[in-house]
Design an enzyme around this catalytic site. Structure first.
Site, PDB file in Angstrom:
ATOM      1  N   LYS A  10      -7.219  -0.348   8.277  1.00 52.31           N
ATOM      2  CA  LYS A  10      -6.128  -1.305   8.483  1.00 52.31           C
ATOM      3  C   LYS A  10      -6.476  -2.261   9.613  1.00 52.31           C
ATOM      4  O   LYS A  10      -7.022  -1.833  10.637  1.00 52.31           O
ATOM      5  CB  LYS A  10      -4.844  -0.542   8.825  1.00 52.31           C
ATOM      6  CG  LYS A  10      -4.354   0.318   7.685  1.00 52.31           C
ATOM      7  CD  LYS A  10      -3.883  -0.551   6.549  1.00 52.31           C
ATOM      8  CE  LYS A  10      -3.460   0.247   5.354  1.00 52.31           C
ATOM      9  NZ  LYS A  10      -2.915  -0.597   4.288  1.00 52.31           N
ATOM     10  N   ASP A  24      -7.663  -4.157   5.285  1.00 51.26           N
ATOM     11  CA  ASP A  24      -6.355  -4.425   4.679  1.00 51.26           C
ATOM     12  C   ASP A  24      -5.393  -4.911   5.758  1.00 51.26           C
ATOM     13  O   ASP A  24      -5.168  -4.220   6.753  1.00 51.26           O
ATOM     14  CB  ASP A  24      -5.840  -3.102   4.069  1.00 51.26           C
ATOM     15  CG  ASP A  24      -4.552  -3.259   3.292  1.00 51.26           C
ATOM     16  OD1 ASP A  24      -4.001  -4.376   3.253  1.00 51.26           O
ATOM     17  OD2 ASP A  24      -4.097  -2.255   2.701  1.00 51.26           O
ATOM     18  N   GLU A  62      -7.910  -7.226   2.077  1.00 53.12           N
ATOM     19  CA  GLU A  62      -6.782  -6.972   1.171  1.00 53.12           C
ATOM     20  C   GLU A  62      -5.496  -7.554   1.747  1.00 53.12           C
ATOM     21  O   GLU A  62      -5.275  -7.484   2.965  1.00 53.12           O
ATOM     22  CB  GLU A  62      -6.655  -5.453   1.023  1.00 53.12           C
ATOM     23  CG  GLU A  62      -5.457  -4.994   0.213  1.00 53.12           C
ATOM     24  CD  GLU A  62      -5.492  -3.480   0.005  1.00 53.12           C
ATOM     25  OE1 GLU A  62      -6.598  -2.916  -0.143  1.00 53.12           O
ATOM     26  OE2 GLU A  62      -4.417  -2.867  -0.007  1.00 53.12           O
ATOM     27  N   GLU A 104      -0.758  -4.904  -4.471  1.00 55.24           N
ATOM     28  CA  GLU A 104       0.227  -3.828  -4.309  1.00 55.24           C
ATOM     29  C   GLU A 104       1.649  -4.376  -4.191  1.00 55.24           C
ATOM     30  O   GLU A 104       2.603  -3.670  -4.455  1.00 55.24           O
ATOM     31  CB  GLU A 104      -0.124  -2.899  -3.135  1.00 55.24           C
ATOM     32  CG  GLU A 104       0.069  -3.491  -1.762  1.00 55.24           C
ATOM     33  CD  GLU A 104      -0.365  -2.539  -0.639  1.00 55.24           C
ATOM     34  OE1 GLU A 104      -1.544  -2.183  -0.599  1.00 55.24           O
ATOM     35  OE2 GLU A 104       0.488  -2.169   0.184  1.00 55.24           O
ATOM     36  N   ASP A 112      -0.225  -2.006  -9.048  1.00 52.25           N
ATOM     37  CA  ASP A 112       0.565  -0.888  -8.513  1.00 52.25           C
ATOM     38  C   ASP A 112       1.335  -0.272  -9.675  1.00 52.25           C
ATOM     39  O   ASP A 112       2.009  -0.973 -10.436  1.00 52.25           O
ATOM     40  CB  ASP A 112       1.531  -1.398  -7.440  1.00 52.25           C
ATOM     41  CG  ASP A 112       2.307  -0.256  -6.816  1.00 52.25           C
ATOM     42  OD1 ASP A 112       1.972   0.149  -5.699  1.00 52.25           O
ATOM     43  OD2 ASP A 112       3.255   0.248  -7.464  1.00 52.25           O
ATOM     44  N   HIS A 140      -3.829   0.172  -6.466  1.00 47.04           N
ATOM     45  CA  HIS A 140      -3.247   0.614  -5.197  1.00 47.04           C
ATOM     46  C   HIS A 140      -2.716   2.028  -5.403  1.00 47.04           C
ATOM     47  O   HIS A 140      -2.095   2.330  -6.420  1.00 47.04           O
ATOM     48  CB  HIS A 140      -2.079  -0.307  -4.823  1.00 47.04           C
ATOM     49  CG  HIS A 140      -1.248   0.208  -3.687  1.00 47.04           C
ATOM     50  ND1 HIS A 140       0.108   0.416  -3.796  1.00 47.04           N
ATOM     51  CD2 HIS A 140      -1.592   0.562  -2.421  1.00 47.04           C
ATOM     52  CE1 HIS A 140       0.575   0.854  -2.638  1.00 47.04           C
ATOM     53  NE2 HIS A 140      -0.425   0.959  -1.789  1.00 47.04           N
TER      54      HIS A 140
END
Ligand SMILES: C[C@H](O)[C@@H](O)[C@@H](O)[C@H](O)C(=O)O
Ligand SMILES: [Mg+2]
Length: 467
Positions: free
Chosen positions: A218, A272, A298, A327, A350, A377
């Site tokens: 992240k 992400d 992402e 997602e 998703d 996702h």
């Protein structure tokens, strides 16, 4: 023939915010939650489904699930199963509920829970796991199950039929191969933003030892921190001493890793940002992370900003960094435009933000036509259980390849499912094989009793201050 008579809904919430699980630059406190529904019939046949939220608001989704599920009460199951595309259109077109979408927001994810429950029931009725039910369809049965409305400018039914026919003859060998070796996976749960550097390092080492070679971290709250953490992860995944015994470094220039910015051991890092940036900011920030060689960024910006994603992709291409999103892409039309605008390198469907399997199938077909790999996702609660089915459908019946794909895996909350997903010793998803597992989303009754919000035993004790 069984008729749908009733349904049961549960608002189930897990206290993941206590450990920082699931945290990112935008979602800093997540209680992974499930708006869970069981459709019942006048026989033993049932269908389980859910959609995912991160806590507050799960009750609002449950209310919407009730409204959507109501439309199926009294319906003959075989009639619904006989044309799941038509059934999907029927579910989406309530003359009044439609106004509070259309095809977006709470009503759409609630429709996802119910559509998935119906597919689960269909698979159980045929005594096959969901992926197997669908890969065994004839191309005609497959296209009849797809949500085609509003996408015929990108793919027609006839084109889809032709694509599926081309894959028919080789389906069996792909099924055999993936049963044997598993489906490629990547791990996210080593790199949550709320974890300390020590925890990230420990979990990354564990993930390498478990056979994974794709890792997601992240980013987006602080560039210097991201760079520091990225270097920590790279130092572990690029070091051959951490590889499990007997596993040799993979060729970073081999066909499955080519273009993924793989390091010397063949390990790949993805980042992400969960939508934190404006477009120019995304470009500048990610350029500053070039040193850690991400395969893709992402969700760099707002999920609805198709042209923004296209600009970011164009600007980052010379730096060898791709763009992934999906997602939060709320319907097939958003994916259609992302593909038409050449805005993404990786398509992240998703399983329950899209309104269930029928809409997912339409995106799988479009992505295959545009030649963009689908890497669903997952994570949250229940999403890993769902998505292995979708990736198997993609590989066996639609795109015919798993060379560049990786399916997300996070190691949280699987113990609450009757048939949890699992990973083999090479860091790949095992193929679900139980004839009674449907879409693998049935939750243990004991887990529901414990974590139902607010009356489950966990939440009652939490309120009393003694969990
Ligand atoms: C709030 C969630 O944990 C997200 O951080 C998660 O879904 C994430 O974006 C992912 O890609 O897995
Ligand atoms: Mg994400």
């Amino acid at each position: 023939m069984p008729k749908i008579t009733d349904f049961e809904i549960h608002d189930v919430r897990f206290p993941t915010s206590l450990s920082g699980d699931g945290t990112d630059a935008m979602n800093t406190e997540c209680d992974y939650s499930s708006a869970y529904v069981t459709l019942k019939t006048d026989t033993d046949l049932v269908g389980h489904g859910m959609t995912f939220t991160i806590g507050r608001g799960n009750d609002i989704v449950c209310t919407a699930v009730r409204e959507v599920a109501n439309r199926l009460v009294g319906k003959d199951t075989e009639e619904l199963f006989s044309n799941m595309g038509k059934t999907w259109d029927y579910m989406m077109s309530d003359p009044q509920l439609r106004w509070i979408g259309p095809e977006k927001g709470v009503i759409h994810i609630a429709s996802g829970a119910v559509n998935n429950a119906l597919w689960d029931m269909y698979a159980r009725a045929r005594q096959k796991p969901l992926w197997k039910l669908i890969v065994d369809f004839t191309p005609e049965e497959f296209v009849n199950s797809v949500a085609f409305r509003y996408i015929s400018d990108a793919i027609t039914k006839e084109e889809a039929l032709e694509m599926l026919k081309q894959k028919e003859a080789t389906k069996k060998e792909r099924e055999e191969l993936v049963r044997e070796i598993g489906y490629p996976a990547y791990v996210t749960s080593a790199g949550w933003l709320g974890y300390s550097d020590e925890k990230v390092a420990r979990l990354t080492k564990e993930a390498v030892a478990a056979g994974f070679n794709h890792f997601k971290m992240k980013v987006g709250a602080n560039q210097a921190n991201d760079l520091r953490r990225g270097k920590i992860i790279r130092s572990i995944i690029d070091d051959p001493q951490h590889l499990p015994p007997g596993l040799k470094p993979r060729d970073p220039n081999g066909p499955d890793l080519k273009g993924k910015n793989a390091g010397p051991t063949g390990a790949v890092l993805m980042i992400d940002a969960n939508q934190v940036w404006d477009v120019p900011q995304a470009i500048e920030y990610v350029k500053g992370l070039e040193e850690i060689k991400p395969w893709f960024i992402e969700e760099p910006t707002a999920p609805d900003d198709i042209l923004g994603h296209a600009s970011i992709r164009k600007a980052l291409k010379p730096h060898g960094i791709g763009v992934a999103t999906g997602e939060h892409a709320h319907n097939r039309m958003v994916f259609k435009q992302l593909l038409q605008a050449e805005a993404i390198d990786v398509c992240q469907i998703d399983s329950c933000r899209l309104a269930g399997v029928s809409e997912v199938l339409s995106v799988l077909l479009m992505a295959a036509k545009f030649g963009v790999p689908v890497c669903p996702h997952a994570g949250g609660v229940g999403l890993c259980e769902y998505v292995i089915h979708l990736s198997l459908i993609d590989y066996i019946a639609v795109s015919g390849t798993m060379e560049r794909n990786v399916l997300e895996f996070v190691d949280h909350l699987h113990e609450h499912f009757v048939t949890p997903c699992s990973i083999n010793s090479k860091g790949r998803y095992n193929v679900p094989t139980n004839a009674n597992e449907g879409y693998s989303i049935e939750m243990h009754k004991s887990s529901i009793a414990e974590y139902e919000w607010p009356s489950g035993s966990y939440w009652v004790s939490a309120k009393a201050g003694k969990p």
